[in-house]
Design a protein around this motif. Structure first.
Motif: not given
Length: 256
Positions: A49-51, A144-153, A199-207
């Motif tokens: 659940h982001p945020g 943080l651990a789950l989001q780090t996994f997600d971005f590493t993937w 990496l570029l979008l400050t609010d990626y979740e919105a898109s």
């Protein structure tokens, strides 16, 4: 030398016949598809659940068993991807040995990154059940651990996307189904764009839903169609990929 003699010689020398490689690749694709659906959409996505760190940690604790099974599914993908990379290299090396090797290396690079990312899933499980030094819940650390996994993937998927682009080029050179080749090229580009967007979008979740559709449509349709084509090659209903050299200028002049 007859075709049967050539096949026998190739088999005796220890090389894998193209149709056998196609069957391994097709089976691997189908297994990965099933495992990925379970691991990502049934075990991982419902937890994050982001945020909202508290909701994420609570969801992980409530569905720990399915989450652990999802992690095991990712391990299965990690192992099977190595087999698929090898099988596709064997299948397409008659088309262009160097490009086939490059394609395999990009897929293996993605596989290694995915394997490393699995450590963050274990960290999330451990943190969810262990209080911090002050006796409080590690909710922020779990998220943080789950989001780090997600971005590493996701970062690894940039290499996977490049693999698909090279694979699409190989399929075009082999004069395979052009529409599948172009779908693979589109899927590969979509993976790369999605990684850059993270990496570029400050609010990626919105898109996020838009990018998911951009990636999923060509990827699912293209890769599943490619897997079906591999099954046809394995069953002898389609010819195995081979080099198709361009006609020489002399032959072209003669034709004219």
């Amino acid at each position: 030398m007859s075709t049967s003699t050539t096949t026998t010689a190739a088999t005796t020398s220890g090389s894998t016949p193209p149709r056998v490689a196609a069957s391994w690749a097709a089976g691997g694709y189908l297994a990965i598809f099933v495992l990925a659906v379970f691991a990502n959409f049934l075990a991982l996505s419902p937890v994050i659940h982001p945020g909202d760190a508290a909701a994420t940690a609570a969801a992980l604790q409530d569905s720990e068993t399915s989450f652990r099974l999802g992690a095991v599914a990712f391990v299965g993908i990690f192992v099977i991807d190595v087999v698929v990379a090898w099988a596709l290299w064997v299948l397409f090396r008659p088309v262009h040995r160097d490009l086939s090797l490059l394609s395999a290396w990009f897929r293996l690079t993605y596989t290694v990154v995915l394997g490393a990312a699995l450590g963050f899933l274990y960290a999330a499980i451990w943190l969810a059940g262990a209080p911090d030094a002050f006796g409080e819940a590690n909710d922020d650390a779990v998220l943080l651990a789950l989001q780090t996994f997600d971005f590493t993937w996701v970062a690894g998927l940039a290499a996977f996307g490049t693999h698909l682009v090279v694979l699409g080029v190989l399929l075009l050179r082999a004069r395979g189904p052009r529409w599948i080749a172009w779908l693979l090229l589109a899927a590969g580009a979509a993976y790369a764009v999605d990684t850059v967007a993270h990496l570029l979008l400050t609010d990626y979740e919105a898109s996020a839903d838009l990018f998911l559709a951009v990636v999923a449509v060509p990827s699912v349709v293209g890769e599943m169609s490619f897997a079906v084509w591999l099954l046809l090659v394995a069953g002898g209903r389609r010819s195995a990929p081979s080099a198709h050299p361009e006609p020489s200028r002399a032959h072209t002049r003669e034709a004219v």
